[in-house]
Design a protein around this motif. Structure first.
Motif, PDB file in Angstrom:
ATOM      1  N   MET A   1       0.818  -1.200   0.000  1.00  0.00           N
ATOM      2  CA  MET A   1       0.000   0.000   0.000  1.00  0.00           C
ATOM      3  C   MET A   1       0.863   1.265   0.000  1.00  0.00           C
ATOM      4  SD  MET A   1      -3.148   0.704  -0.074  1.00  0.00           S
ATOM      5  CE  MET A   1      -4.350   1.926   0.283  1.00  0.00           C
ATOM      6  N   ALA A   2       2.013   1.199   0.669  1.00  0.00           N
ATOM      7  CA  ALA A   2       2.875   2.378   0.743  1.00  0.00           C
ATOM      8  C   ALA A   2       3.343   2.818  -0.645  1.00  0.00           C
ATOM      9  CB  ALA A   2       4.065   2.097   1.650  1.00  0.00           C
ATOM     10  N   TRP A   3       3.576   1.846  -1.547  1.00  0.00           N
ATOM     11  CA  TRP A   3       4.020   2.218  -2.895  1.00  0.00           C
ATOM     12  C   TRP A   3       2.934   2.967  -3.648  1.00  0.00           C
ATOM     13  CZ3 TRP A   3       8.759   2.799  -3.929  1.00  0.00           C
ATOM     14  CH2 TRP A   3       9.714   2.021  -3.286  1.00  0.00           C
ATOM     15  N   ILE A   4       1.682   2.629  -3.391  1.00  0.00           N
ATOM     16  CA  ILE A   4       0.581   3.369  -4.019  1.00  0.00           C
ATOM     17  C   ILE A   4       0.625   4.827  -3.567  1.00  0.00           C
ATOM     18  CG2 ILE A   4      -1.939   3.606  -4.112  1.00  0.00           C
ATOM     19  CD1 ILE A   4      -2.036   0.502  -3.965  1.00  0.00           C
ATOM     20  N   PHE A   5       0.914   5.050  -2.276  1.00  0.00           N
ATOM     21  CA  PHE A   5       1.016   6.409  -1.764  1.00  0.00           C
ATOM     22  C   PHE A   5       2.181   7.164  -2.403  1.00  0.00           C
ATOM     23  CE2 PHE A   5      -1.256   4.674   2.098  1.00  0.00           C
ATOM     24  CZ  PHE A   5      -2.454   5.301   1.792  1.00  0.00           C
ATOM     25  N   VAL A   6       3.288   6.475  -2.666  1.00  0.00           N
ATOM     26  CA  VAL A   6       4.431   7.123  -3.314  1.00  0.00           C
ATOM     27  C   VAL A   6       4.060   7.546  -4.736  1.00  0.00           C
ATOM     28  CG1 VAL A   6       6.788   6.799  -4.170  1.00  0.00           C
ATOM     29  CG2 VAL A   6       6.161   5.945  -1.909  1.00  0.00           C
ATOM     30  N   VAL A   7       3.399   6.670  -5.475  1.00  0.00           N
ATOM     31  CA  VAL A   7       3.001   7.007  -6.846  1.00  0.00           C
ATOM     32  C   VAL A   7       1.982   8.149  -6.846  1.00  0.00           C
ATOM     33  CG1 VAL A   7       1.869   6.150  -8.936  1.00  0.00           C
ATOM     34  CG2 VAL A   7       3.570   4.733  -7.774  1.00  0.00           C
ATOM     35  N   LEU A   8       1.018   8.097  -5.951  1.00  0.00           N
ATOM     36  CA  LEU A   8       0.047   9.199  -5.840  1.00  0.00           C
ATOM     37  C   LEU A   8       0.751  10.503  -5.485  1.00  0.00           C
ATOM     38  CD1 LEU A   8      -2.997   7.526  -4.023  1.00  0.00           C
ATOM     39  CD2 LEU A   8      -2.906   8.393  -6.371  1.00  0.00           C
ATOM     40  N   ALA A   9       1.705  10.426  -4.574  1.00  0.00           N
ATOM     41  CA  ALA A   9       2.471  11.617  -4.208  1.00  0.00           C
ATOM     42  C   ALA A   9       3.205  12.173  -5.423  1.00  0.00           C
ATOM     43  CB  ALA A   9       3.456  11.283  -3.090  1.00  0.00           C
ATOM     44  N   GLY A  10       3.750  11.285  -6.259  1.00  0.00           N
ATOM     45  CA  GLY A  10       4.419  11.719  -7.481  1.00  0.00           C
ATOM     46  C   GLY A  10       3.462  12.385  -8.458  1.00  0.00           C
ATOM     47  N   LEU A  11       2.246  11.861  -8.543  1.00  0.00           N
ATOM     48  CA  LEU A  11       1.245  12.479  -9.429  1.00  0.00           C
ATOM     49  C   LEU A  11       0.829  13.849  -8.906  1.00  0.00           C
ATOM     50  CD1 LEU A  11      -0.906   9.330 -10.286  1.00  0.00           C
ATOM     51  CD2 LEU A  11       0.803  10.483 -11.725  1.00  0.00           C
ATOM     52  N   PHE A  35      -1.307  25.192  -6.023  1.00  0.00           N
ATOM     53  CA  PHE A  35       0.067  24.793  -5.745  1.00  0.00           C
ATOM     54  C   PHE A  35       0.224  24.384  -4.282  1.00  0.00           C
ATOM     55  CE2 PHE A  35       4.054  26.110  -3.803  1.00  0.00           C
ATOM     56  CZ  PHE A  35       4.929  25.249  -4.433  1.00  0.00           C
ATOM     57  N   LEU A  36      -0.247  25.214  -3.371  1.00  0.00           N
ATOM     58  CA  LEU A  36      -0.125  24.909  -1.940  1.00  0.00           C
ATOM     59  C   LEU A  36      -0.843  23.611  -1.589  1.00  0.00           C
ATOM     60  CD1 LEU A  36      -0.550  28.474  -0.410  1.00  0.00           C
ATOM     61  CD2 LEU A  36       1.542  27.096  -0.517  1.00  0.00           C
ATOM     62  N   PHE A  37      -2.041  23.440  -2.102  1.00  0.00           N
ATOM     63  CA  PHE A  37      -2.846  22.254  -1.815  1.00  0.00           C
ATOM     64  C   PHE A  37      -2.158  20.990  -2.318  1.00  0.00           C
ATOM     65  CE2 PHE A  37      -6.237  19.272  -3.124  1.00  0.00           C
ATOM     66  CZ  PHE A  37      -6.811  19.038  -1.885  1.00  0.00           C
ATOM     67  N   THR A  38      -1.697  21.011  -3.569  1.00  0.00           N
ATOM     68  CA  THR A  38      -1.067  19.813  -4.128  1.00  0.00           C
ATOM     69  C   THR A  38       0.302  19.552  -3.505  1.00  0.00           C
ATOM     70  OG1 THR A  38      -0.280  21.104  -6.034  1.00  0.00           O
ATOM     71  CG2 THR A  38      -2.339  19.873  -6.314  1.00  0.00           C
ATOM     72  N   ALA A  39       1.008  20.605  -3.098  1.00  0.00           N
ATOM     73  CA  ALA A  39       2.290  20.419  -2.422  1.00  0.00           C
ATOM     74  C   ALA A  39       2.089  19.719  -1.080  1.00  0.00           C
ATOM     75  CB  ALA A  39       2.989  21.765  -2.217  1.00  0.00           C
ATOM     76  N   VAL A  40       1.100  20.171  -0.320  1.00  0.00           N
ATOM     77  CA  VAL A  40       0.815  19.545   0.980  1.00  0.00           C
ATOM     78  C   VAL A  40       0.401  18.088   0.782  1.00  0.00           C
ATOM     79  CG1 VAL A  40      -0.781  19.565   2.949  1.00  0.00           C
ATOM     80  CG2 VAL A  40       0.295  21.689   2.197  1.00  0.00           C
ATOM     81  N   LEU A  41      -0.447  17.817  -0.215  1.00  0.00           N
ATOM     82  CA  LEU A  41      -0.858  16.433  -0.486  1.00  0.00           C
ATOM     83  C   LEU A  41       0.331  15.574  -0.900  1.00  0.00           C
ATOM     84  CD1 LEU A  41      -4.279  16.744  -2.338  1.00  0.00           C
ATOM     85  CD2 LEU A  41      -3.834  15.624  -0.166  1.00  0.00           C
ATOM     86  N   SER A  42       1.164  16.091  -1.786  1.00  0.00           N
ATOM     87  CA  SER A  42       2.303  15.319  -2.270  1.00  0.00           C
ATOM     88  C   SER A  42       3.260  14.979  -1.132  1.00  0.00           C
ATOM     89  CB  SER A  42       3.037  16.101  -3.366  1.00  0.00           C
ATOM     90  OG  SER A  42       4.122  15.358  -3.860  1.00  0.00           O
ATOM     91  N   VAL A  61      11.802   7.185  -6.376  1.00  0.00           N
ATOM     92  CA  VAL A  61      10.600   6.862  -7.139  1.00  0.00           C
ATOM     93  C   VAL A  61       9.685   8.078  -7.209  1.00  0.00           C
ATOM     94  CG1 VAL A  61       8.513   5.435  -7.175  1.00  0.00           C
ATOM     95  CG2 VAL A  61      10.751   4.375  -6.733  1.00  0.00           C
ATOM     96  N   TRP A  62       9.504   8.762  -6.086  1.00  0.00           N
ATOM     97  CA  TRP A  62       8.649   9.954  -6.039  1.00  0.00           C
ATOM     98  C   TRP A  62       9.136  11.022  -7.014  1.00  0.00           C
ATOM     99  CZ3 TRP A  62       9.969  14.751  -3.340  1.00  0.00           C
ATOM    100  CH2 TRP A  62       8.903  15.650  -3.252  1.00  0.00           C
ATOM    101  N   THR A  63      10.426  11.321  -6.977  1.00  0.00           N
ATOM    102  CA  THR A  63      10.946  12.347  -7.882  1.00  0.00           C
ATOM    103  C   THR A  63      10.938  11.877  -9.330  1.00  0.00           C
ATOM    104  OG1 THR A  63      13.223  11.649  -7.475  1.00  0.00           O
ATOM    105  CG2 THR A  63      12.385  13.470  -6.140  1.00  0.00           C
ATOM    106  N   GLY A  64      11.154  10.577  -9.554  1.00  0.00           N
ATOM    107  CA  GLY A  64      11.106  10.052 -10.916  1.00  0.00           C
ATOM    108  C   GLY A  64       9.722  10.163 -11.531  1.00  0.00           C
ATOM    109  N   VAL A  65       8.711   9.767 -10.759  1.00  0.00           N
ATOM    110  CA  VAL A  65       7.322   9.900 -11.230  1.00  0.00           C
ATOM    111  C   VAL A  65       7.015  11.371 -11.502  1.00  0.00           C
ATOM    112  CG1 VAL A  65       4.895   9.654 -10.555  1.00  0.00           C
ATOM    113  CG2 VAL A  65       6.502   7.788 -10.132  1.00  0.00           C
ATOM    114  N   GLY A  66       7.419  12.229 -10.573  1.00  0.00           N
ATOM    115  CA  GLY A  66       7.159  13.663 -10.738  1.00  0.00           C
ATOM    116  C   GLY A  66       7.886  14.253 -11.934  1.00  0.00           C
ATOM    117  N   ALA A  67       9.153  13.908 -12.099  1.00  0.00           N
ATOM    118  CA  ALA A  67       9.938  14.469 -13.200  1.00  0.00           C
ATOM    119  C   ALA A  67       9.433  13.982 -14.558  1.00  0.00           C
ATOM    120  CB  ALA A  67      11.412  14.101 -13.029  1.00  0.00           C
ATOM    121  N   ALA A  68       9.227  12.676 -14.674  1.00  0.00           N
ATOM    122  CA  ALA A  68       8.745  12.136 -15.950  1.00  0.00           C
ATOM    123  C   ALA A  68       7.337  12.640 -16.249  1.00  0.00           C
ATOM    124  CB  ALA A  68       8.772  10.608 -15.919  1.00  0.00           C
ATOM    125  N   GLY A  69       6.484  12.625 -15.243  1.00  0.00           N
ATOM    126  CA  GLY A  69       5.107  13.087 -15.442  1.00  0.00           C
ATOM    127  C   GLY A  69       5.047  14.554 -15.827  1.00  0.00           C
TER     128      GLY A  69
END
Length: 104
Positions: A1-11, A35-42, A61-69
């Motif tokens: 489940m934690a990996w799902i949270f990492v991917v969601l955080a990246g999105l 920006f503030l809302f999504t930063a806090v969520l991420s 993984v978080w930065t990779g998802v964020g950078a590629a996305g």
């Protein structure tokens, strides 16, 4: 489940970057609030995932998802240039993310 949270955080990091761009230097209120809302969520989702994951792997993984996305979204929606070398580099980032997850 934690990996799902990492991917969601990246999105949410992707949404954060888009909101930052559209805030135009924090001169547009709603995009600035987005920006503030999504930063806090991420960061919140990443923080929660780090309770059970190794920090180095999860952060990569978080930065990779964020950078590629963000790069892909920039090409699709923001008029960023598209080229084969850029697409190959994004693919390499995604391969690294998948590889890190596979060996974690």
């Amino acid at each position: 489940m934690a990996w799902i949270f990492v991917v969601l955080a990246g999105l949410f990091e992707v949404a954060m970057a888009l909101s930052l761009k559209l805030s135009n230097g924090f001169t547009h209120l709603w995009w600035s609030l987005s920006f503030l809302f999504t930063a806090v969520l991420s960061f919140g989702l990443l923080s929660y995932a780090l309770k059970s994951l190794e920090v180095g792997t999860a952060y990569a993984v978080w930065t990779g998802v964020g950078a590629a996305g963000t790069a892909i979204l920039g090409m699709i929606a923001m008029g960023d240039s598209v080229s084969l070398p850029r697409l190959l580099c994004i693919a390499l980032i995604l391969c690294g993310v998948i590889g890190l997850r596979a060996v974690a």
